[in-house]
Design a protein around this motif. Structure first.
Motif, PDB file in Angstrom:
ATOM      1  N   SER A   1      -5.802  -3.422  40.417  1.00  0.00           N
ATOM      2  CA  SER A   1      -6.634  -4.341  41.192  1.00  0.00           C
ATOM      3  C   SER A   1      -7.955  -4.628  40.477  1.00  0.00           C
ATOM      4  O   SER A   1      -8.446  -5.766  40.487  1.00  0.00           O
ATOM      5  N   ILE A   2      -8.538  -3.609  39.873  1.00  0.00           N
ATOM      6  CA  ILE A   2      -9.779  -3.799  39.114  1.00  0.00           C
ATOM      7  C   ILE A   2      -9.525  -4.717  37.914  1.00  0.00           C
ATOM      8  O   ILE A   2     -10.327  -5.616  37.605  1.00  0.00           O
ATOM      9  N   THR A   3      -8.399  -4.494  37.240  1.00  0.00           N
ATOM     10  CA  THR A   3      -8.023  -5.371  36.124  1.00  0.00           C
ATOM     11  C   THR A   3      -7.894  -6.810  36.595  1.00  0.00           C
ATOM     12  O   THR A   3      -8.369  -7.749  35.943  1.00  0.00           O
ATOM     13  N   GLN A   4      -7.243  -7.001  37.740  1.00  0.00           N
ATOM     14  CA  GLN A   4      -7.089  -8.346  38.297  1.00  0.00           C
ATOM     15  C   GLN A   4      -8.437  -8.992  38.560  1.00  0.00           C
ATOM     16  O   GLN A   4      -8.637 -10.178  38.243  1.00  0.00           O
ATOM     17  N   PHE A   5      -9.350  -8.234  39.131  1.00  0.00           N
ATOM     18  CA  PHE A   5     -10.646  -8.808  39.487  1.00  0.00           C
ATOM     19  C   PHE A   5     -11.352  -9.391  38.262  1.00  0.00           C
ATOM     20  O   PHE A   5     -11.914 -10.490  38.316  1.00  0.00           O
ATOM     21  N   PHE A   6     -11.330  -8.667  37.150  1.00  0.00           N
ATOM     22  CA  PHE A   6     -12.088  -9.099  35.976  1.00  0.00           C
ATOM     23  C   PHE A   6     -11.362 -10.161  35.147  1.00  0.00           C
ATOM     24  O   PHE A   6     -12.007 -11.015  34.536  1.00  0.00           O
ATOM     25  N   LEU A   7     -10.030 -10.135  35.120  1.00  0.00           N
ATOM     26  CA  LEU A   7      -9.306 -11.049  34.238  1.00  0.00           C
ATOM     27  C   LEU A   7      -8.740 -12.269  34.950  1.00  0.00           C
ATOM     28  O   LEU A   7      -8.414 -13.266  34.305  1.00  0.00           O
ATOM     29  N   GLN A   8      -8.590 -12.212  36.264  1.00  0.00           N
ATOM     30  CA  GLN A   8      -8.013 -13.334  37.012  1.00  0.00           C
ATOM     31  C   GLN A   8      -8.734 -14.656  36.764  1.00  0.00           C
ATOM     32  O   GLN A   8      -8.084 -15.684  36.569  1.00  0.00           O
ATOM     33  N   PRO A   9     -10.078 -14.720  36.763  1.00  0.00           N
ATOM     34  CA  PRO A   9     -10.755 -16.021  36.607  1.00  0.00           C
ATOM     35  C   PRO A   9     -10.449 -16.733  35.304  1.00  0.00           C
ATOM     36  O   PRO A   9     -10.622 -17.954  35.210  1.00  0.00           O
ATOM     37  N   PHE A  10      -9.981 -16.002  34.288  1.00  0.00           N
ATOM     38  CA  PHE A  10      -9.699 -16.647  33.011  1.00  0.00           C
ATOM     39  C   PHE A  10      -8.559 -17.657  33.130  1.00  0.00           C
ATOM     40  O   PHE A  10      -8.453 -18.566  32.314  1.00  0.00           O
ATOM     41  N   GLY A  11      -7.693 -17.493  34.142  1.00  0.00           N
ATOM     42  CA  GLY A  11      -6.653 -18.489  34.352  1.00  0.00           C
ATOM     43  C   GLY A  11      -7.243 -19.853  34.646  1.00  0.00           C
ATOM     44  O   GLY A  11      -6.809 -20.871  34.083  1.00  0.00           O
ATOM     45  N   ALA A  12      -8.242 -19.903  35.533  1.00  0.00           N
ATOM     46  CA  ALA A  12      -8.893 -21.171  35.860  1.00  0.00           C
ATOM     47  C   ALA A  12      -9.658 -21.724  34.661  1.00  0.00           C
ATOM     48  O   ALA A  12      -9.678 -22.939  34.433  1.00  0.00           O
TER      49      ALA A  12
ATOM     50  N   LEU B   1       8.208 -13.556  33.467  1.00  0.00           N
ATOM     51  CA  LEU B   1       9.642 -13.309  33.614  1.00  0.00           C
ATOM     52  C   LEU B   1      10.079 -11.965  33.019  1.00  0.00           C
ATOM     53  O   LEU B   1      10.826 -11.220  33.672  1.00  0.00           O
ATOM     54  N   PRO B   2       9.644 -11.582  31.808  1.00  0.00           N
ATOM     55  CA  PRO B   2      10.006 -10.243  31.320  1.00  0.00           C
ATOM     56  C   PRO B   2       9.060  -9.142  31.796  1.00  0.00           C
ATOM     57  O   PRO B   2       9.454  -7.978  31.875  1.00  0.00           O
ATOM     58  N   LEU B   3       7.813  -9.501  32.117  1.00  0.00           N
ATOM     59  CA  LEU B   3       6.830  -8.470  32.447  1.00  0.00           C
ATOM     60  C   LEU B   3       7.031  -7.875  33.839  1.00  0.00           C
ATOM     61  O   LEU B   3       6.739  -6.695  34.058  1.00  0.00           O
ATOM     62  N   MET B   4       7.541  -8.652  34.789  1.00  0.00           N
ATOM     63  CA  MET B   4       7.793  -8.110  36.117  1.00  0.00           C
ATOM     64  C   MET B   4       8.885  -7.025  36.084  1.00  0.00           C
ATOM     65  O   MET B   4       8.700  -5.933  36.632  1.00  0.00           O
ATOM     66  N   PRO B   5      10.046  -7.266  35.432  1.00  0.00           N
ATOM     67  CA  PRO B   5      11.026  -6.182  35.309  1.00  0.00           C
ATOM     68  C   PRO B   5      10.470  -4.960  34.574  1.00  0.00           C
ATOM     69  O   PRO B   5      10.775  -3.817  34.937  1.00  0.00           O
TER      70      PRO B   5
ATOM     71  N   TRP C   1       2.418   5.451  32.123  1.00  0.00           N
ATOM     72  CA  TRP C   1       3.323   4.317  31.973  1.00  0.00           C
ATOM     73  C   TRP C   1       3.285   3.409  33.195  1.00  0.00           C
ATOM     74  O   TRP C   1       3.430   2.184  33.089  1.00  0.00           O
ATOM     75  N   SER C   2       3.093   3.989  34.358  1.00  0.00           N
ATOM     76  CA  SER C   2       2.992   3.183  35.578  1.00  0.00           C
ATOM     77  C   SER C   2       1.765   2.292  35.535  1.00  0.00           C
ATOM     78  O   SER C   2       1.822   1.118  35.915  1.00  0.00           O
ATOM     79  N   VAL C   3       0.651   2.836  35.099  1.00  0.00           N
ATOM     80  CA  VAL C   3      -0.563   2.031  34.939  1.00  0.00           C
ATOM     81  C   VAL C   3      -0.318   0.901  33.949  1.00  0.00           C
ATOM     82  O   VAL C   3      -0.662  -0.260  34.201  1.00  0.00           O
ATOM     83  N   ALA C   4       0.295   1.240  32.801  1.00  0.00           N
ATOM     84  CA  ALA C   4       0.552   0.225  31.777  1.00  0.00           C
ATOM     85  C   ALA C   4       1.449  -0.883  32.319  1.00  0.00           C
ATOM     86  O   ALA C   4       1.192  -2.073  32.100  1.00  0.00           O
ATOM     87  N   GLY C   5       2.503  -0.500  33.041  1.00  0.00           N
ATOM     88  CA  GLY C   5       3.425  -1.494  33.575  1.00  0.00           C
ATOM     89  C   GLY C   5       2.784  -2.383  34.615  1.00  0.00           C
ATOM     90  O   GLY C   5       2.959  -3.611  34.595  1.00  0.00           O
TER      91      GLY C   5
ATOM     92  N   THR D   1       0.005  -4.716  33.001  1.00  0.00           N
ATOM     93  CA  THR D   1       0.580  -5.769  32.158  1.00  0.00           C
ATOM     94  C   THR D   1       1.233  -6.855  32.999  1.00  0.00           C
ATOM     95  O   THR D   1       1.057  -8.057  32.747  1.00  0.00           O
ATOM     96  N   ALA D   2       1.989  -6.449  34.029  1.00  0.00           N
ATOM     97  CA  ALA D   2       2.653  -7.436  34.879  1.00  0.00           C
ATOM     98  C   ALA D   2       1.669  -8.192  35.755  1.00  0.00           C
ATOM     99  O   ALA D   2       1.953  -9.311  36.194  1.00  0.00           O
ATOM    100  N   THR D   3       0.516  -7.582  36.015  1.00  0.00           N
ATOM    101  CA  THR D   3      -0.483  -8.217  36.871  1.00  0.00           C
ATOM    102  C   THR D   3      -1.113  -9.437  36.219  1.00  0.00           C
ATOM    103  O   THR D   3      -1.392 -10.445  36.889  1.00  0.00           O
ATOM    104  N   LEU D   4      -1.329  -9.381  34.926  1.00  0.00           N
ATOM    105  CA  LEU D   4      -2.149 -10.400  34.261  1.00  0.00           C
ATOM    106  C   LEU D   4      -1.628 -11.837  34.413  1.00  0.00           C
ATOM    107  O   LEU D   4      -2.383 -12.729  34.823  1.00  0.00           O
TER     108      LEU D   4
END
Length: 434
Positions: free
Chosen positions: A275-286, A306-310, A323-327, A330-333
């Motif tokens: 969630s913290i990762t999402q907060f800081f990197l999400q705005p870069f999409g816009a 498509l590959p990152l969610m699995p 590994w859970s954190v990494a997964g 990565t899928a969040t971004l």
């Protein structure tokens, strides 16, 4: 005022999503045991997830009710009512007696309070997006809409942090009173949000519509009569937003703690880091969409998902914290960067006179059909098959739905703009990108 509207949108949606997310976390950790104790633990989780879905069933109705109010009376007034309604309901859940105290009345009241939560959040999102985008300078609706979208990761962070803290308590204390604290804390947040929202001005576009007598008399009827296709595409475009959020924050919490042997506080830390990762990197999409074009950016982001969610599910299944954190990170971004763009895309697709109703309906129906069912479908697939692979298959399907939906939505909106369809003060971002 544009900056103030963005901040007010961000703070308000943060509080609303905090209230909504703590219910999802509690449904994975608490409600099955305390409100549905007469069934097996696995069935208790499944029934708890069903009550979670009830809130999503009410979201389209909330979008219709508050969309009508927002399109006819004012965005600001609708937002103040939704904030108060959500706050009172969340505190009510925190004070609710359990099954052991009042029997079957406890789960019945829990479901009723969840319905009211759904009504409130169904009207919240659309109004928050419009307060931000309709105060924005021309051509900046995607960037301005991302203010409202930042409320989701903020709410996730507050929710995960609250439950990570109370999860440190001994089990007896956690199940007797500790789980209530995140819900009761909502009262303080609502007061803060109310003060901020009272300070903003009404949307200039709605004010102009009132002054020129162009306010829609029946926004819902007009939406269905002229924009049904766009609403359907908006539902498809929003699919991954909901499925990814509740696969991570609700289904995965239950799966990891009940099936994979994770400690409750350990996996809540995984969710908090994502969630913290999402907060800081999400705005870069816009930012990327404004620089390189909406269509190109959203396509690239969803293809990457498509590959990152699995991969996320497979890494969590290892039982390793790292590994859970990494997964999960990565899928969040990709999907959260897409999420930051989505608000502006939806707002730009509809005329201002029905915009509150139309985007609330699109987003609310996606929440009902995809978001609310995600933990329940995930648990059903997992229980029936004993494998995470069918769950992964459903997750990938929702990514494809969003990819096809958003590309079609952008194309339809661009053709409408090129044909000179009657629209009020759109950003021009969607059409220009086509």
């Amino acid at each position: 005022m544009s900056r103030r509207a963005g901040i007010a949108s961000f703070v308000g949606t943060s509080i609303e999503w905090y209230d909504f997310y703590i219910y999802g976390t509690a449904s994975a950790l608490v409600f099955g045991k305390l409100f549905f104790p007469l069934v097996t633990p696995a069935m208790g989780v499944l029934v708890s997830f069903a009550t979670f879905w009830v809130g999503f069933l009410a979201r389209p109705l909330g979008g219709i009710v508050f969309g009508h109010l927002g399109d006819r009376v004012g965005r600001k007034r609708a937002l103040i009512i939704t904030l108060l309604l959500m706050g009172f309901t969340t505190v009510g859940i925190g004070l609710l007696p359990t099954y052991a105290a009042i029997g079957i009345t406890a789960p019945v009241l829990l479901v009723l309070l969840r319905v009211v939560q759904g009504l409130a959040v169904g009207g919240e999102w659309g109004g928050a997006v419009l307060i931000a985008t309709e105060h924005a300078p021309r051509g900046r609706s995607v960037l301005s809409g991302s203010w409202a979208q930042q409320g989701s990761p903020s709410g996730q962070i507050l929710s995960a942090l609250a439950f990570a803290l109370v999860s440190q308590l001994p089990d007896d204390d956690f199940y007797s009173w500790g789980w209530r604290l995140p819900f009761l804390a909502s009262a303080v947040l609502v007061v803060l949000g109310l003060v901020i929202r009272l300070s903003i001005a009404e949307s200039p576009q709605l004010t102009e519509l009132k002054q020129t007598g162009q306010v829609s008399k029946f926004p819902l009827l007009e939406t269905f009569r002229h924009h049904t296709g766009l609403v359907v595409l908006g539902v498809f475009a929003s699919a991954i937003v909901f499925s990814a959020a509740y696969f991570k924050n609700t289904f995965a919490v239950s799966w990891a703690t009940n099936e994979l042997g994770f400690e409750r506080e350990a996996f809540m830390t995984v969710v908090l880091i994502a969630s913290i990762t999402q907060f800081f990197l999400q705005p870069f999409g816009a930012v990327l969409a404004s620089r390189f074009g909406v269509r190109k950016v959203v396509t690239a982001l969803l293809v990457a998902e498509l590959p990152l969610m699995p991969l996320m599910f497979l890494l969590i299944s290892t039982g390793s914290f790292a590994w859970s954190v990494a997964g999960m990170v990565t899928a969040t971004l990709p999907h959260v960067m897409f999420y930051s763009v989505l608000a502006g895309v939806l707002a730009d697709a509809f005329p201002a006179r029905v915009r509150y109703t139309a985007i609330s309906l699109s987003y609310g129906l996606a929440g009902t059909l995809i978001g609310g069912t995600t933990p329940m479908i995930g648990q059903l697939l997992l229980t029936a098959s004993g494998s995470i692979l069918p769950v992964i298959g459903w997750a990938v399907t929702t990514v494809l739905m969003s990819l096809l939906g958003v590309r079609a939505l952008l194309s339809r909106a661009a053709r409408a703009a090129a044909a000179g369809s009657p629209r009020t003060a759109t950003s021009g971002v969607t059409a220009g990108d086509e």
